[in-house]
Write an enzyme that holds these catalytic residues in place. Structure first.
Site, PDB file in Angstrom:
ATOM      1  N   ASP A   1      -3.793   0.762  -9.545  1.00  0.00           N
ATOM      2  CA  ASP A   1      -5.222   0.540  -9.712  1.00  0.00           C
ATOM      3  C   ASP A   1      -5.614   0.226 -11.158  1.00  0.00           C
ATOM      4  O   ASP A   1      -6.256  -0.789 -11.416  1.00  0.00           O
ATOM      5  CB  ASP A   1      -6.014   1.731  -9.173  1.00  0.00           C
ATOM      6  CG  ASP A   1      -5.883   1.880  -7.669  1.00  0.00           C
ATOM      7  OD1 ASP A   1      -5.258   1.010  -7.037  1.00  0.00           O
ATOM      8  OD2 ASP A   1      -6.397   2.873  -7.125  1.00  0.00           O
TER       9      ASP A   1
ATOM     10  N   GLY B   1     -15.828   4.629  -3.093  1.00  0.00           N
ATOM     11  CA  GLY B   1     -15.225   5.008  -1.828  1.00  0.00           C
ATOM     12  C   GLY B   1     -14.860   3.845  -0.931  1.00  0.00           C
ATOM     13  O   GLY B   1     -14.622   4.024   0.264  1.00  0.00           O
ATOM     14  N   SER B   2     -14.772   2.656  -1.495  1.00  0.00           N
ATOM     15  CA  SER B   2     -14.533   1.451  -0.705  1.00  0.00           C
ATOM     16  C   SER B   2     -13.075   1.025  -0.683  1.00  0.00           C
ATOM     17  O   SER B   2     -12.724   0.030  -0.056  1.00  0.00           O
ATOM     18  CB  SER B   2     -15.372   0.299  -1.269  1.00  0.00           C
ATOM     19  OG  SER B   2     -15.016   0.054  -2.618  1.00  0.00           O
TER      20      SER B   2
ATOM     21  N   GLU C   1       0.831  -1.204   0.000  1.00  0.00           N
ATOM     22  CA  GLU C   1       0.000   0.000   0.000  1.00  0.00           C
ATOM     23  C   GLU C   1       0.860   1.245   0.000  1.00  0.00           C
ATOM     24  O   GLU C   1       1.828   1.353   0.761  1.00  0.00           O
ATOM     25  CB  GLU C   1      -0.905  -0.011   1.235  1.00  0.00           C
ATOM     26  CG  GLU C   1      -2.328   0.370   0.944  1.00  0.00           C
ATOM     27  CD  GLU C   1      -3.010  -0.636   0.026  1.00  0.00           C
ATOM     28  OE1 GLU C   1      -3.184  -0.311  -1.169  1.00  0.00           O
ATOM     29  OE2 GLU C   1      -3.389  -1.727   0.480  1.00  0.00           O
ATOM     30  N   HIS C   2       0.520   2.193  -0.866  1.00  0.00           N
ATOM     31  CA  HIS C   2       1.236   3.467  -0.997  1.00  0.00           C
ATOM     32  C   HIS C   2       2.675   3.253  -1.466  1.00  0.00           C
ATOM     33  O   HIS C   2       3.536   4.107  -1.249  1.00  0.00           O
ATOM     34  CB  HIS C   2       1.189   4.261   0.311  1.00  0.00           C
ATOM     35  CG  HIS C   2      -0.194   4.682   0.693  1.00  0.00           C
ATOM     36  ND1 HIS C   2      -0.809   5.796   0.169  1.00  0.00           N
ATOM     37  CD2 HIS C   2      -1.099   4.110   1.525  1.00  0.00           C
ATOM     38  CE1 HIS C   2      -2.031   5.898   0.680  1.00  0.00           C
ATOM     39  NE2 HIS C   2      -2.228   4.889   1.494  1.00  0.00           N
ATOM     40  N   THR C   3       2.925   2.136  -2.089  1.00  0.00           N
ATOM     41  CA  THR C   3       4.242   1.884  -2.672  1.00  0.00           C
ATOM     42  C   THR C   3       4.273   2.205  -4.162  1.00  0.00           C
ATOM     43  O   THR C   3       5.349   2.462  -4.712  1.00  0.00           O
ATOM     44  CB  THR C   3       4.646   0.404  -2.480  1.00  0.00           C
ATOM     45  OG1 THR C   3       3.568  -0.427  -2.938  1.00  0.00           O
ATOM     46  CG2 THR C   3       4.930   0.106  -1.015  1.00  0.00           C
TER      47      THR C   3
END
Length: 368
Positions: A171, A121-122, A32-34
């Protein structure tokens, strides 16, 4: 989610569609956030999908309808070459067309009907699924010479340059190239990828907390800027260029930059360790990696919220859950967990019921 009473394509536009395209949402197992730091990610597709029905026109007008918004939204229109942001969901359609035009692709207007099962928003890439789905439909409808990785990169440009969400490339790559039976091990710097099967002994669980997030909002943008500042202070192009051997240097950064960078560096290492565990079937190693990822997101990256922490806590109390963590950009959204095969549905329902009773929010089990 679709309203269920939305009119059909033919009822809206007076003719049937000529192209139908689909794209799934995605859940990120770990990493995540990588992605916007040039690192490693490990997403997989979920069953919920976005659907586009489309028919080319002979003029420059685009007419679009979203079944997610429903009939009250009506058919929205814009003219190619006159796209302007600020029109809600239509910005994704406008953004796709503008990015394609800027990349030199030639096409006419079209009628399009959009519907989706991916909850907004999930943390499951509802917007990337829409971008990818529409790009797929336009590629087919107008015979655009658009290969897969470039298609995903254009999906990212829609979010970054038109919608104003500074998301990474994971994504759209996941929504375009991942599947439900394996994880997509992606190096977001080289864009090389391979599919890694889940061991037979585990199955994924995805539970939506009912707390929506927004990637275009300030917190996500702030985290990205903090990572860029940390990389500059450490003298590297991206945090991807660091390893765990650099953590003492990372710790010397001013707060919160040191914690932000520590999350990214340790998360990249956790992705690589998770891939190894999946390949070797080492189920015992998976759980601690997922839990460590969640703690890092909660404490170092500060993107979790109490409702998400509660879901992870409830998952930790289930003997058949190996591990669980926040998935997606954070500030709400969903958790992903790995459970022993055959137990996922019952475990997920127990977690969701306990969460709803304790939090006052309604949890939704999306997988299985």
């Amino acid at each position: 989610m679709e309203t269920g009473t939305a009119p059909s394509f033919e009822a809206l536009f007076g003719h049937p569609p000529s192209v139908v395209a689909h794209a799934p949402g995605r859940v990120n197992l770990i990493g995540e956030h990588t992605d916007y730091n040039g690192g490693f990610v490990l997403p997989m597709a979920i069953p919920q999908r976005t659907h586009v029905e489309l028919r080319p026109r002979k003029d420059r007008t685009v007419r679009a309808f979203s079944a997610t918004v429903g009939s009250q939204g009506g058919v929205q229109e814009f003219v190619l070459g006159q796209q302007a942001p600020g029109r809600g969901w239509l910005d994704y359609v406008q953004g796709v067309t503008l990015v394609l035009q800027r990349e030199g692709f030639s096409f006419d207007g079209f009628d399009v009907r959009i519907s989706s099962e991916v909850p907004v928003g999930s943390g499951l890439s509802s917007s990337a699924a829409l971008d990818v789905c529409l790009l797929r439909a336009l590629r087919e409808a107008f015979s655009l010479q658009l290969e897969d990785v470039r298609l995903a990169l254009l999906g990212q440009k829609v979010e970054n340059d038109f919608v104003g969400a500074p998301v990474g490339v994971m994504d759209p790559m996941a929504c375009h190239l991942a599947d439900g039976g394996s994880a997509l091990f992606l190096d977001t710097r080289s864009m090389s990828f391979e599919r890694v099967s889940l061991p037979a002994g585990v199955e994924p669980i995805v539970i939506n907390s009912g707390v929506a997030h927004n990637h275009a909002a300030g917190d996500y943008r702030t985290r990205r800027a903090e990572c860029e500042r940390a990389a500059a202070l450490l003298g590297v192009p991206q945090l991807r260029d660091l390893t765990e051997a650099d953590l003492p240097r990372v710790a010397a950064l001013p707060d919160p930059l040191g914690r932000r960078a520590r999350h990214v560096v340790s998360e990249d290492a956790r992705v690589l360790a998770t891939v190894t565990a999946l390949r070797t079937g080492d189920l015992a190693a998976l759980g601690p990696l997922l839990y460590a990822s969640h703690v890092s997101q909660r404490d170092d990256y500060e993107v979790s919220v109490p409702q998400i922490d509660l879901l992870v806590e409830l998952a930790r109390g289930e003997p058949d859950v190996l591990g669980a963590r926040l998935t997606g950009g954070g500030f709400g959204g969903s958790i992903v967990a790995l459970a022993r095969t055959g137990t996922g549905a019952a475990v997920a329902q127990r977690i969701a019921r306990a969460y709803s009773a304790r939090s006052g929010h309604s949890a939704t089990v999306l997988v299985p």
